[in-house]
Design a protein around this motif. Sequence first.
Motif, PDB file in Angstrom:
ATOM      1  N   LEU A 189       0.829  -1.214   0.000  1.00 15.70           N
ATOM      2  CA  LEU A 189       0.000   0.000   0.000  1.00 15.70           C
ATOM      3  C   LEU A 189       0.859   1.257   0.000  1.00 15.70           C
ATOM      4  O   LEU A 189       0.466   2.284  -0.580  1.00 15.70           O
ATOM      5  N   ASN A 190       2.023   1.200   0.635  1.00 14.62           N
ATOM      6  CA  ASN A 190       2.903   2.370   0.654  1.00 14.62           C
ATOM      7  C   ASN A 190       3.518   2.651  -0.714  1.00 14.62           C
ATOM      8  O   ASN A 190       4.069   3.736  -0.935  1.00 14.62           O
ATOM      9  N   SER A 191       3.401   1.688  -1.635  1.00 10.75           N
ATOM     10  CA  SER A 191       3.907   1.921  -2.994  1.00 10.75           C
ATOM     11  C   SER A 191       2.911   2.691  -3.835  1.00 10.75           C
ATOM     12  O   SER A 191       3.239   3.121  -4.943  1.00 10.75           O
ATOM     13  N   TRP A 192       1.683   2.854  -3.338  1.00 11.66           N
ATOM     14  CA  TRP A 192       0.681   3.619  -4.077  1.00 11.66           C
ATOM     15  C   TRP A 192       0.949   5.125  -3.965  1.00 11.66           C
ATOM     16  O   TRP A 192       1.586   5.573  -3.004  1.00 11.66           O
ATOM     17  N   SER A 193       0.377   5.893  -4.850  1.00 14.00           N
ATOM     18  CA  SER A 193       0.501   7.354  -4.789  1.00 14.00           C
ATOM     19  C   SER A 193      -0.664   7.923  -4.004  1.00 14.00           C
ATOM     20  O   SER A 193      -1.571   8.569  -4.550  1.00 14.00           O
ATOM     21  N   LEU A 194      -0.657   7.675  -2.713  1.00 18.36           N
ATOM     22  CA  LEU A 194      -1.799   8.056  -1.879  1.00 18.36           C
ATOM     23  C   LEU A 194      -1.821   9.537  -1.542  1.00 18.36           C
ATOM     24  O   LEU A 194      -2.876  10.090  -1.232  1.00 18.36           O
ATOM     25  N   ASN A 195      -0.679  10.201  -1.585  1.00 16.75           N
ATOM     26  CA  ASN A 195      -0.600  11.596  -1.121  1.00 16.75           C
ATOM     27  C   ASN A 195      -0.399  12.597  -2.247  1.00 16.75           C
ATOM     28  O   ASN A 195      -0.008  13.711  -2.002  1.00 16.75           O
ATOM     29  N   LYS A 196      -0.667  12.206  -3.481  1.00 13.92           N
ATOM     30  CA  LYS A 196      -0.474  13.159  -4.580  1.00 13.92           C
ATOM     31  C   LYS A 196      -1.604  14.153  -4.674  1.00 13.92           C
ATOM     32  O   LYS A 196      -2.704  13.914  -4.164  1.00 13.92           O
TER      33      LYS A 196
END
Length: 257
Positions: free
Chosen positions: A250-257
């Motif tokens: 999940l930390n590999s996703w772009s969650l904070n863009k």
Amino acid sequence: MSKRPLILVTNDDGITAPGVRTLISVMKELGDVVVVAPDSPQSATGHAITINSTLHMEKVTIDGAQPEYSCSGTPVDCVKLAVNEILDRRPDICVSGINHGSNSSINVIYSGTMSAAVEAGIEGIPAIGFSLLDYNWDADFEPSKSFVKSITEQVLQHGLPEGVVLNVNLPKLSSEAIKGIKVCRQARANWKEEFDKRTNPMGREYYWLTGKFVNMDKGEDTDEWALENGYVSVVPVQFDLTAHHAIQHLNSWSLNK
């Protein structure tokens, strides 16, 4: 002289169920027993608690001199009330059951029996849920007794890892036919569910939940394999539901863009 262990007994089939009466009789050989159990069947209630209605509790005498309390709530309610309102010290162990019917594999999610054990574990109390693979009210619990006693003695002696409780399932076999005890993992299985749709005499539709248990797991280290092959299954269950292995993904996703 050492103090006898204080043992909290509960279940989800109700305080008069033969399974819990058997469990009480075994636990009285090991320590001082206090019973707090539902006043009516609460199967498949999971970890439900009572928040939108009142709870009632009554001291009862059913058999023997051990303190017993009949509760209007769920199995989890029973554990909460026992710890916060009834007992004057923390129990050394909580045992739940013996359930009439299996709580192996995915059934642990739905089980009121196991949720009571999990609640005790959350409170820091070593806990075990016991289940017999026989749904009959008049099931023969006699062959279960020696295994229930032995496993409970081991937990009293050794304790359990933090955040872990035990899910114990017993096959419907004679004492002589049970091959032993196996520590297992939970089998990957689920229920293929169907709803039987009907209409009542007033014309209102209603549903009965039905289904078939499907085991997709061919491993020989599972609870289902153990039970099918004549063993008592013991599965250590954790109540931290975090999927730790998925955090990096999940930390590999772009969650904070």
